[in-house]
Design a protein around this motif. Structure first.
Motif, PDB file in Angstrom:
ATOM      1  N   TYR A   1       3.002  11.269  -3.049  1.00 36.95           N
ATOM      2  CA  TYR A   1       2.828  10.336  -1.931  1.00 36.95           C
ATOM      3  C   TYR A   1       3.833  10.730  -0.845  1.00 36.95           C
ATOM      4  N   ILE A   2       3.322  11.204   0.262  1.00 40.34           N
ATOM      5  CA  ILE A   2       4.181  11.674   1.350  1.00 40.34           C
ATOM      6  C   ILE A   2       4.077  10.700   2.518  1.00 40.34           C
ATOM      7  N   THR A   3       5.222  10.227   2.976  1.00 45.01           N
ATOM      8  CA  THR A   3       5.253   9.308   4.116  1.00 45.01           C
ATOM      9  C   THR A   3       5.974   9.962   5.286  1.00 45.01           C
ATOM     10  N   ILE A   4       5.314   9.966   6.433  1.00 49.19           N
ATOM     11  CA  ILE A   4       5.924  10.468   7.664  1.00 49.19           C
ATOM     12  C   ILE A   4       6.222   9.262   8.548  1.00 49.19           C
ATOM     13  N   ASP A   5       7.502   8.913   8.647  1.00 49.63           N
ATOM     14  CA  ASP A   5       7.932   7.805   9.498  1.00 49.63           C
ATOM     15  C   ASP A   5       8.280   8.357  10.876  1.00 49.63           C
ATOM     16  N   ALA A   6       7.529   7.917  11.884  1.00 52.14           N
ATOM     17  CA  ALA A   6       7.715   8.436  13.244  1.00 52.14           C
ATOM     18  C   ALA A   6       7.622   7.287  14.243  1.00 52.14           C
ATOM     19  N   PRO A   7       8.708   6.543  14.448  1.00 53.19           N
ATOM     20  CA  PRO A   7       8.688   5.410  15.376  1.00 53.19           C
ATOM     21  C   PRO A   7       8.252   5.771  16.788  1.00 53.19           C
ATOM     22  N   GLU A   8       8.425   7.053  17.174  1.00 55.54           N
ATOM     23  CA  GLU A   8       8.077   7.467  18.540  1.00 55.54           C
ATOM     24  C   GLU A   8       6.565   7.545  18.772  1.00 55.54           C
TER      25      GLU A   8
ATOM     26  N   ASP B   1       0.809  -1.222   0.000  1.00 57.43           N
ATOM     27  CA  ASP B   1       0.000   0.000   0.000  1.00 57.43           C
ATOM     28  C   ASP B   1       0.839   1.267   0.000  1.00 57.43           C
ATOM     29  N   MET B   2       2.043   1.192   0.552  1.00 57.14           N
ATOM     30  CA  MET B   2       2.837   2.407   0.736  1.00 57.14           C
ATOM     31  C   MET B   2       3.785   2.616  -0.437  1.00 57.14           C
ATOM     32  N   ALA B   3       3.690   3.786  -1.051  1.00 54.80           N
ATOM     33  CA  ALA B   3       4.515   4.098  -2.212  1.00 54.80           C
ATOM     34  C   ALA B   3       5.998   4.071  -1.860  1.00 54.80           C
ATOM     35  N   VAL B   4       6.343   4.515  -0.661  1.00 52.57           N
ATOM     36  CA  VAL B   4       7.753   4.563  -0.268  1.00 52.57           C
ATOM     37  C   VAL B   4       8.343   3.159  -0.210  1.00 52.57           C
ATOM     38  N   GLU B   5       7.557   2.167   0.185  1.00 53.34           N
ATOM     39  CA  GLU B   5       8.050   0.793   0.236  1.00 53.34           C
ATOM     40  C   GLU B   5       8.183   0.199  -1.163  1.00 53.34           C
TER      41      GLU B   5
ATOM     42  N   ILE C   1       4.365  -0.648  11.126  1.00 52.65           N
ATOM     43  CA  ILE C   1       3.015  -0.819  11.684  1.00 52.65           C
ATOM     44  C   ILE C   1       2.766   0.219  12.777  1.00 52.65           C
ATOM     45  N   GLY C   2       1.753   1.033  12.573  1.00 51.94           N
ATOM     46  CA  GLY C   2       1.350   2.020  13.563  1.00 51.94           C
ATOM     47  C   GLY C   2       2.246   3.229  13.680  1.00 51.94           C
ATOM     48  N   THR C   3       3.297   3.323  12.842  1.00 48.96           N
ATOM     49  CA  THR C   3       4.265   4.419  13.008  1.00 48.96           C
ATOM     50  C   THR C   3       4.539   5.199  11.730  1.00 48.96           C
ATOM     51  N   SER C   4       3.926   4.832  10.618  1.00 49.10           N
ATOM     52  CA  SER C   4       4.141   5.541   9.355  1.00 49.10           C
ATOM     53  C   SER C   4       2.792   6.042   8.835  1.00 49.10           C
TER      54      SER C   4
END
Length: 328
Positions: free
Chosen positions: A68-75, A15-19, A196-199
């Motif tokens: 397609y903008i992805t915000i990766d935020a593990p926190e 589903d994610m363009a960045v992947e 999962i749950g962070t991007s």
């Protein structure tokens, strides 16, 4: 087995363009033609923008032209209000840039998914936490002008609950409400456990409800609705085939780097990996989706962040205290 081969063989949806971009660029070693990537490292998030600009890029990436903008935020996994607030503001800035709203623009929020299934409940939870204002303009339009935009919201459920295609429900509402934008929020399938749950992914190309879990429905986009559509997605599940493939890849890497086992690695038939995966995933083949046990907490945190960012973006004329007053 290459990851692209795994995706094709087991019909795994990315589903994610960045992947998808990472897989294509990683296996070829070259930039993807017709696709431009920009990455920005922030204190609590990494913002990656993928722009598909040409028809060749569409063919390579398997998704429409657009941003397609992805915000990766593990926190997001951490219970830290200040960090979550910073991520919320980062998301709001990206929303503002993509939407480019006028003062009198109207927006319809659509929370896609099944509120009875936790991994699919992101959309309804965002709607529950969002500020809707369209009805308020009927009572005090002068007071609200310049402070709030007309925002309406719906969580239409899923085909199995309503018996109606989600796109049909939304199209009927759009014909009556006539919003300038539809913002659709949905759960996605990740290609990596880390996401999962962070991007959070933003896409100005619309969305296909249920595609992440193999239930392809009518698309929700400008073509089907007649107005602009922005999709907001968060990965909540990962295909079990991805997890199994990663385990086998790690095993093969161990064989390759161990002098005593290198001969076994050279004699290993790649076709055997495919057979092992097929047997391990039987009888579900590529349809087994996995979510962590804390998925309910992750979705609650992400829903608050997304709803908060939508509030900042859609209603920039009010303070946080006023926002809470109108929300109540």
């Amino acid at each position: 087995m290459k990851k692209s081969d795994l995706i094709r063989e087991f019909n795994v949806q990315i589903d994610m363009a960045v992947e998808a971009h990472e897989i294509l660029r990683g296996e070829s070693g070259n930039e993807v033609p017709g696709v431009r990537m920009i990455k920005d490292e922030l204190e609590h998030a990494t913002v990656t923008t993928i722009d598909i600009e040409t028809e060749q890029g569409v063919q390579e990436m398997g998704r429409p032209k657009g941003s397609y903008i992805t915000i990766d935020a593990p926190e997001i996994r951490e219970n830290n209000y200040l960090v979550h607030q910073d991520i919320t503001e980062t998301l709001a800035k990206e929303l503002v840039k993509l939407l480019n709203l006028k003062e009198d623009s109207s927006v319809l929020l659509v929370g896609l998914g099944n509120w009875n299934a936790t991994p699919d409940a992101l959309g309804p939870q965002v709607i529950e936490k969002s500020l809707v204002t369209r009805h308020l303009f009927q009572f005090s339009p002068d007071e609200l002008k310049g402070k709030l935009r007309k925002v309406s919201a719906i969580a239409p459920g899923v085909l199995g609950i309503t018996g109606i295609e989600t796109a049909e429900i939304i199209r009927g509402i759009v014909e009556h409400v006539k919003p300038d934008w539809v913002i659709a929020i949905d759960a996605l399938a990740a290609g990596s456990l880390d996401r999962i749950g962070t991007s959070i992914q933003l896409a100005n190309t619309g969305i296909s409800p249920g595609s992440g879990v193999g239930n392809k429905r009518v698309g929700i986009n400008e073509e089907t609705l007649g107005c602009k559509v922005l999709a907001i997605g968060l990965p909540t599940v990962v295909n079990a085939a991805i997890i199994a493939h990663n385990c086998l890849e790690s095993f093969m890497d161990e064989l390759k780097t161990s002098p005593s086992l290198f001969r076994l690695y050279k004699e290993f038939n790649p076709k055997s990996l495919e057979n092992i995966l097929s047997q391990a995933l039987s009888p579900y083949s590529g349809n087994l989706m996995v979510a962590p046990k804390e998925i309910d907490t992750l979705i609650q945190s992400a829903a608050r962040i997304i709803a908060g960012a939508l509030g900042i973006c859609l209603h920039p004329g009010i303070s946080r205290e006023e926002y809470q007053m109108y929300l109540q």
